[in-house]
Write an enzyme that holds these catalytic residues in place. Structure first.
Site, PDB file in Angstrom:
ATOM      1  N   LYS A   1     -10.729  -2.563   6.231  1.00  0.00           N
ATOM      2  CA  LYS A   1     -12.130  -2.581   5.796  1.00  0.00           C
ATOM      3  C   LYS A   1     -13.070  -2.173   6.920  1.00  0.00           C
ATOM      4  O   LYS A   1     -14.115  -1.576   6.676  1.00  0.00           O
ATOM      5  CB  LYS A   1     -12.513  -3.964   5.261  1.00  0.00           C
TER       6      LYS A   1
ATOM      7  N   GLY B   1      -0.098   4.662  -3.411  1.00  0.00           N
ATOM      8  CA  GLY B   1      -0.550   3.343  -3.868  1.00  0.00           C
ATOM      9  C   GLY B   1      -1.764   2.918  -3.060  1.00  0.00           C
ATOM     10  O   GLY B   1      -2.460   3.756  -2.473  1.00  0.00           O
TER      11      GLY B   1
ATOM     12  N   ILE C   1      -2.323   1.211  -0.171  1.00  0.00           N
ATOM     13  CA  ILE C   1      -2.415   1.480   1.272  1.00  0.00           C
ATOM     14  C   ILE C   1      -2.603   2.978   1.502  1.00  0.00           C
ATOM     15  O   ILE C   1      -3.487   3.413   2.248  1.00  0.00           O
ATOM     16  CB  ILE C   1      -1.155   0.977   2.011  1.00  0.00           C
TER      17      ILE C   1
ATOM     18  N   VAL D   1      10.374  12.887  -2.362  1.00  0.00           N
ATOM     19  CA  VAL D   1      10.544  13.247  -0.951  1.00  0.00           C
ATOM     20  C   VAL D   1      12.040  13.322  -0.658  1.00  0.00           C
ATOM     21  O   VAL D   1      12.791  12.391  -0.973  1.00  0.00           O
ATOM     22  CB  VAL D   1       9.847  12.218  -0.034  1.00  0.00           C
TER      23      VAL D   1
ATOM     24  N   GLY E   1       5.288   0.722  -0.684  1.00  0.00           N
ATOM     25  CA  GLY E   1       5.438  -0.635  -1.200  1.00  0.00           C
ATOM     26  C   GLY E   1       5.904  -1.603  -0.125  1.00  0.00           C
ATOM     27  O   GLY E   1       6.240  -1.197   0.991  1.00  0.00           O
ATOM     28  N   ARG E   2       5.873  -2.884  -0.470  1.00  0.00           N
ATOM     29  CA  ARG E   2       6.265  -3.925   0.477  1.00  0.00           C
ATOM     30  C   ARG E   2       7.318  -4.806  -0.165  1.00  0.00           C
ATOM     31  O   ARG E   2       7.417  -4.871  -1.391  1.00  0.00           O
ATOM     32  CB  ARG E   2       5.034  -4.753   0.880  1.00  0.00           C
TER      33      ARG E   2
ATOM     34  N   HIS F   1     -31.212  -7.457 -12.969  1.00  0.00           N
ATOM     35  CA  HIS F   1     -31.617  -6.058 -13.138  1.00  0.00           C
ATOM     36  C   HIS F   1     -32.465  -5.637 -11.952  1.00  0.00           C
ATOM     37  O   HIS F   1     -33.314  -6.411 -11.528  1.00  0.00           O
ATOM     38  CB  HIS F   1     -32.424  -5.908 -14.432  1.00  0.00           C
TER      39      HIS F   1
HETATM   40  P1  NAI Z   1       2.055   0.201  -3.670  1.00  0.00           P
HETATM   41  O1  NAI Z   1       3.094  -0.502  -4.435  1.00  0.00           O
HETATM   42  O2  NAI Z   1       0.627  -0.032  -3.971  1.00  0.00           O
HETATM   43  O3  NAI Z   1       2.284   1.785  -3.790  1.00  0.00           O
HETATM   44  C1  NAI Z   1       3.457   2.412  -3.397  1.00  0.00           C
HETATM   45  C2  NAI Z   1       3.508   3.796  -4.019  1.00  0.00           C
HETATM   46  O4  NAI Z   1       4.544   4.516  -3.413  1.00  0.00           O
HETATM   47  C3  NAI Z   1       3.768   3.767  -5.501  1.00  0.00           C
HETATM   48  O5  NAI Z   1       2.806   4.553  -6.158  1.00  0.00           O
HETATM   49  C4  NAI Z   1       5.166   4.371  -5.613  1.00  0.00           C
HETATM   50  O6  NAI Z   1       5.355   5.110  -6.781  1.00  0.00           O
HETATM   51  C5  NAI Z   1       5.214   5.265  -4.393  1.00  0.00           C
HETATM   52  N1  NAI Z   1       6.541   5.561  -3.877  1.00  0.00           N
HETATM   53  C6  NAI Z   1       7.559   4.688  -3.668  1.00  0.00           C
HETATM   54  N2  NAI Z   1       8.620   5.335  -3.136  1.00  0.00           N
HETATM   55  C7  NAI Z   1       8.249   6.622  -2.972  1.00  0.00           C
HETATM   56  C8  NAI Z   1       8.911   7.786  -2.459  1.00  0.00           C
HETATM   57  N3  NAI Z   1      10.152   7.724  -2.002  1.00  0.00           N
HETATM   58  N4  NAI Z   1       8.212   8.943  -2.453  1.00  0.00           N
HETATM   59  C9  NAI Z   1       6.954   9.015  -2.923  1.00  0.00           C
HETATM   60  N5  NAI Z   1       6.306   7.956  -3.419  1.00  0.00           N
HETATM   61  C10 NAI Z   1       6.937   6.772  -3.446  1.00  0.00           C
HETATM   62  O7  NAI Z   1       2.399  -0.101  -2.139  1.00  0.00           O
HETATM   63  P2  NAI Z   1       1.543   0.057  -0.824  1.00  0.00           P
HETATM   64  O8  NAI Z   1       0.451   1.039  -0.980  1.00  0.00           O
HETATM   65  O9  NAI Z   1       2.550   0.285   0.244  1.00  0.00           O
HETATM   66  O10 NAI Z   1       0.883  -1.359  -0.662  1.00  0.00           O
HETATM   67  C11 NAI Z   1       1.718  -2.486  -0.476  1.00  0.00           C
HETATM   68  C12 NAI Z   1       1.094  -3.756  -0.959  1.00  0.00           C
HETATM   69  O11 NAI Z   1      -0.045  -4.091  -0.200  1.00  0.00           O
HETATM   70  C13 NAI Z   1       0.683  -3.678  -2.400  1.00  0.00           C
HETATM   71  O12 NAI Z   1       1.397  -4.677  -3.078  1.00  0.00           O
HETATM   72  C14 NAI Z   1      -0.766  -3.961  -2.401  1.00  0.00           C
HETATM   73  O13 NAI Z   1      -1.105  -4.874  -3.431  1.00  0.00           O
HETATM   74  C15 NAI Z   1      -1.072  -4.549  -1.043  1.00  0.00           C
HETATM   75  N6  NAI Z   1      -2.348  -4.017  -0.585  1.00  0.00           N
HETATM   76  C16 NAI Z   1      -3.485  -4.378  -1.206  1.00  0.00           C
HETATM   77  C17 NAI Z   1      -4.675  -3.843  -0.828  1.00  0.00           C
HETATM   78  C18 NAI Z   1      -5.908  -4.218  -1.557  1.00  0.00           C
HETATM   79  O14 NAI Z   1      -5.901  -5.198  -2.277  1.00  0.00           O
HETATM   80  N7  NAI Z   1      -6.993  -3.466  -1.427  1.00  0.00           N
HETATM   81  C19 NAI Z   1      -4.795  -2.898   0.264  1.00  0.00           C
HETATM   82  C20 NAI Z   1      -3.533  -2.556   0.817  1.00  0.00           C
HETATM   83  C21 NAI Z   1      -2.365  -3.123   0.405  1.00  0.00           C
END
Ligand code: NAI
Length: 460
Positions: free
Chosen positions: A50, A184, A186, A239, A272-273, A445
């Site tokens: 942020k 996703g 992040i 990938v 993802g995590r 408003h």
């Molecule tokens: P994510 O689960 O949001 O997104 C991961 C993305 O990677 C998905 O769209 C998936 O289809 C894609 N993916 C997976 N393997 C792949 C591959 N081999 N090649 C290409 N694409 C692939 O996970 P992200 O962004 O790593 O975030 C992790 C966690 O952190 C989430 O659970 C999220 O809720 C949390 N987070 C929350 C935030 C917020 O609330 N603003 C900010 C950052 C993270």
């Protein structure tokens, strides 16, 4: 060796919040944390990102103020200073968590906790130096970035060519070209920041849309906005390999049968995590896991009486605010107070520009769940404030209604203040508000949230 009422493993949002609540409820509490208090959220997630995104917002306003009658000559962004400010903000907040723990008289143990078993007095936990015992345990060990088995990726992470959410926050030199694997939350937040400060960003996502479970129309609007900033998206892309070294990397992917390459100097892995359940001794108690996540009930009990788990470690929602709530629910359950977490009404936010705020069912998920639902979409341009503040904005709000009961079951929004507005929508869903109830609410408003009210009046 000391005897505690409660030992909490992990000092992130679930753990530190629960520890404080438990201590205020009169329990003698020890909190184990191997790194800095605050967990991923405070040290390498929610908060540092942020600070980055706010700097980008200020910079973009300076660059594009013309339409608002503001011209800033020679606007520049100094990324190293942005990183310094991030460090300062994190340090302040981490010390704030430490002060909270001291204030609540929680014993903080700096070290890796491992459950060793159970004695007559309770559960035993060691940091490798000293063993402590507690009548109750709360597992809050969080999650870690999952690195998929893509050829060359593990080596790229080891060499520093590829980074996760942790390392990217400390890079001081602005990458010229960043390839983000995974579109996703992040990936998108970092793409939004780095594109704003001049990096050429390419996002390679294996699904046919960005932003995971987010409503498709909202994902598409977000994608268009990020494309306007110069982010390139490769969707439906698998990938196949990562190679090269820092400053000269290549990400190879396939779209259908065709192979492509992206050249970049840094790769961000945001695919993802996964819950952190290894090496903490859960097997010594027989705590049940499902695909690496601790199995919990809606009041956060695990399969072992006396052991609770809250936050990312249960793999349910993986959001800091869910973690807070689960930590509180765990402590209330320990005290014999009936509680359960309402997973239907958990808001999710993507802090890109524009922001995305969503809660509850999308039309698609509602239909899948067999709900007789309809969706009602309205442009944010129905808000006077939005028109006054945003040039050419394409934000929308969508409300999903259970047509049998006329209740609000989902709200999805893209546009300014979505992150701040969405909690009101979460309250409507949690309280099963009917359309007619919310029509009687008075909204301030002029605000952007008024569009929710306007939209509800279109529902018969
Ligand atoms: P994510 O689960 O949001 O997104 C991961 C993305 O990677 C998905 O769209 C998936 O289809 C894609 N993916 C997976 N393997 C792949 C591959 N081999 N090649 C290409 N694409 C692939 O996970 P992200 O962004 O790593 O975030 C992790 C966690 O952190 C989430 O659970 C999220 O809720 C949390 N987070 C929350 C935030 C917020 O609330 N603003 C900010 C950052 C993270």
């Amino acid at each position: 060796m000391a005897l505690y009422d409660l030992i909490v493993l992990g000092g992130g949002p679930a753990g530190y919040n629960a520890a404080e609540h438990a201590a205020h409820a009169g329990m003698k509490v020890a909190l184990y944390e191997e790194r800095a208090l605050g967990g991923v959220c405070l040290n390498e997630g929610c908060i540092p990102t942020k600070t980055f995104l706010n700097s980008a917002k200020i910079y973009e306003s300076a660059l594009h103020g013309d339409a608002f009658g503001v011209t800033v000559e020679g606007a520049k962004i100094d990324h190293a200073k942005v990183v310094d400010r991030k460090d300062k903000v994190v340090k302040t907040l981490v010390s704030g968590v430490g002060a909270k723990m001291r204030g609540a008289k929680v014993t903080v143990v700096t070290g890796s906790a491992r459950i060793t078993g159970k004695s007559a007095e309770g559960f035993t936990v060691t940091d490798g130096k000293e063993e402590n015992t507690a009548k109750k345990l709360l597992i809050c060990t969080g999650s870690e970035a999952a690195v998929p088995p893509i050829p060359g990726l593990r080596e790229a992470v080891e060499s520093g060519l590829a980074v996760t959410n942790r390392e990217i926050l400390d890079i001081r030199a602005v990458p010229k070209a960043l390839c983000v694997i995974g579109g996703g939350v992040i990936g998108l937040e970092m793409a939004s920041y780095f594109a704003a400060i001049g990096t050429k960003v390419t996002v390679v996502e294996m699904l046919d849309k960005i932003a995971g479970p987010t409503d498709r129309e909202i994902s598409e609007i977000l994608q268009k906005n990020l494309e306007k900033k110069g982010v390139e998206f490769k969707l439906g892309a698998a990938v196949t390999a990562v190679s090269g070294k820092i400053g000269a990397g290549t990400v190879e992917y396939k779209l259908g049968d065709k192979a492509y390459k992206v050249s970049c100097d840094t790769v961000l892995v945001s695919t993802g995590r996964r819950p952190r359940t290894k090496d903490i001794g859960l097997e010594n108690l027989g705590v049940q896991l499902n695909r690496g996540a601790v199995v919990t009930t809606e009041c956060t009990r695990t399969s072992v009486p006396g052991v609770w788990a809250a936050g990312d470690v249960n793999g349910k929602s993986m959001l800091a605010h869910t973690a807070y709530r689960e930590g509180e629910a765990a402590v209330r359950d320990m005290q014999g107070i009936k509680d359960s977490v309402d997973y239907r009404a958990i808001p999710a936010v993507i802090y890109t520009k524009p922001e995305v705020g969503t809660v509850g069912e999308t039309l698609e998920s509602a239909k899948k769940a067999g709900i007789n639902a309809s969706e009602h979409t309205m442009s944010l341009r129905y808000s006077g404030r939005y028109v006054a503040e945003v040039e050419g904005g394409d934000g929308i709000v969508k409300i999903v209604i259970d047509d049998d009961h006329k209740t609000i079951i989902g709200v999805h929004m893209i546009g300014s203040y979505a992150s701040e507005i969405i909690y009101g929508a979460a309250a409507m869903i949690a309280e099963e508000k009917r359309v007619s109830d919310v029509q009687k609410l008075v909204f301030p408003h002029p605000t952007v949230c008024e569009v929710i009210r306007e939209d509800l009046f279109t529902i018969k």
